[in-house]
Motif scaffolding. Structure first.
Motif, short mmCIF file in Angstrom:
data_model
loop_
_atom_site.label_atom_id
_atom_site.label_comp_id
_atom_site.label_asym_id
_atom_site.label_seq_id
_atom_site.Cartn_x
_atom_site.Cartn_y
_atom_site.Cartn_z
N LYS A 237 -16.74 -29.59 34.38
CA LYS A 237 -17.21 -30.50 33.33
C LYS A 237 -18.28 -31.45 33.86
CE LYS A 237 -15.51 -34.12 30.18
NZ LYS A 237 -14.29 -34.83 29.71
N GLU A 238 -18.08 -31.97 35.05
CA GLU A 238 -19.05 -32.92 35.62
C GLU A 238 -20.35 -32.21 36.01
OE1 GLU A 238 -18.84 -36.17 35.39
OE2 GLU A 238 -17.04 -35.64 34.26
N ARG A 239 -20.27 -30.97 36.46
CA ARG A 239 -21.50 -30.23 36.76
C ARG A 239 -22.27 -29.94 35.47
NH1 ARG A 239 -18.10 -27.32 40.32
NH2 ARG A 239 -18.13 -25.49 38.92
N LEU A 240 -21.56 -29.58 34.41
CA LEU A 240 -22.22 -29.36 33.13
C LEU A 240 -22.89 -30.64 32.64
CD1 LEU A 240 -19.53 -27.12 31.41
CD2 LEU A 240 -21.86 -26.41 31.98
N ARG A 241 -22.20 -31.76 32.78
CA ARG A 241 -22.78 -33.04 32.37
C ARG A 241 -24.07 -33.33 33.17
NH1 ARG A 241 -20.13 -37.45 30.26
NH2 ARG A 241 -18.12 -36.69 31.07
N SER A 242 -24.03 -33.05 34.48
CA SER A 242 -25.19 -33.28 35.32
C SER A 242 -26.37 -32.42 34.88
CB SER A 242 -24.83 -32.99 36.78
OG SER A 242 -25.95 -33.18 37.62
N HIS A 243 -26.13 -31.14 34.58
CA HIS A 243 -27.20 -30.28 34.08
C HIS A 243 -27.77 -30.83 32.77
CE1 HIS A 243 -26.45 -27.30 37.09
NE2 HIS A 243 -25.33 -26.83 36.57
N LEU A 244 -26.89 -31.21 31.88
CA LEU A 244 -27.34 -31.71 30.58
C LEU A 244 -28.23 -32.94 30.73
CD1 LEU A 244 -23.98 -31.31 28.63
CD2 LEU A 244 -26.08 -30.04 28.16
N GLN A 245 -27.85 -33.82 31.64
CA GLN A 245 -28.64 -35.04 31.84
C GLN A 245 -30.05 -34.73 32.32
OE1 GLN A 245 -25.88 -37.03 34.44
NE2 GLN A 245 -24.97 -38.23 32.78
#
Length: 280
Positions: free
Chosen positions: A5-13
């Motif tokens: 989830k945190e890696r996905l959030r980082s990509h999205l940002q």
């Protein structure tokens, strides 16, 4: 799944920004280079160039080997990285690209039974619909594929009653709450639709599937993504979608932003797809 989830959030940002190929060139270039950099961690990132008018565009490609040396046909997984003018494109389609990037990590670390080809398509939007995937599909000529999967808007989830709309007739067969992910495939892909739905549901996400005949021409809404050129090629192909403007009021608007997404929903989809694709 917290780390995912945190890696996905980082990509999205990194990805959520205006990135139209003509009117937001800085954002478009930045996201291209971000995709190239992420792919390059796991293999050789290749640029597949094509012309629209006098302008050169690039699809970005990463090939990952299968878990053994048996000669199997490839699974091609794609998502588009451009946006319509004026939209930062969080759901459309930073979510699809983010999941694509996590698939690169996952299938490098633990390969699938089939070779995996990941493609970030350019220029899906605007008046030249699906230009990137159309050019790429034509470039494959007669090369057979095990399956093509298009990742198209994966992060908008709402459980309110009557939050989900449908083309005429379908509302009698599917939920009226927009809290599921949809799998839309041609008739050839029915076994894969069933397999992926099972894996996504096991990851804790509601999932519905719709098989469509005749390359989707009977229901044109089902052709609105990068799988359509592969249907036209005769491949097994399917789209994974939160149903776009049939659910998401921010579709193609300036309000399509990170805070409108459900990252738990997105993470479950990503996990379920990786597990399901690995065992196809």
């Amino acid at each position: 799944m917290l780390a995912l989830k945190e890696r996905l959030r980082s990509h999205l940002q990194e990805i959520i920004r205006e990135r139209d190929a003509y009117l937001a060139t800085e954002g478009h270039f930045y996201v291209q280079q971000y995709i190239r950099q992420e792919f390059s961690q796991w293999g050789i990132a290749e640029s597949h160039e094509f012309l629209v008018g006098a302008k050169t565009h690039s699809n970005w490609v990463l090939n990952l080997p299968a878990q053994d040396q048996v000669n199997r046909s490839e699974i091609l997984i794609g998502a588009h990285y451009d946006t319509v003018p004026g939209s930062p494109g969080a759901d459309d389609n930073a979510t699809g690209i983010s999941v694509l990037l996590e698939m690169a990590r996952a299938f490098h670390a633990e390969p699938a039974r089939h070779p995996i080809r990941l493609v970030a398509f350019d220029f899906e939007e605007t008046s030249y619909d699906r230009a990137g995937s159309t050019h790429y599909a034509h470039s494959l000529k007669e090369q057979p594929l095990r399956l093509m999967i298009s990742l198209e808007m994966l992060g908008y989830c709402v459980s309110d009653p009557n939050s989900q709309n449908y083309p005429i007739g379908l509302k009698y067969f599917y939920p009226n709450q927009g809290d599921f992910i949809g799998l839309i495939g041609n008739l050839k892909s029915i076994p894969d639709l069933i397999h992926l739905r099972r894996n996504i549901r096991q990851a804790g996400v509601g999932c519905e599937w719709l098989p469509v005949p005749n390359k989707g021409k009977i229901l044109p809404l089902t052709r609105r993504s990068d799988h359509a050129p592969f249907w036209d090629r005769g491949d097994r192909a399917l789209m994974i979608t939160d149903t776009a403007d049939l659910r998401n009021p921010n579709y193609h608007k300036a309000s399509d932003r990170l805070e409108t997404l459900d990252l738990d929903f997105l993470t479950g989809i990503c996990h379920g797809l990786i597990t399901g694709i690995r065992s196809l």
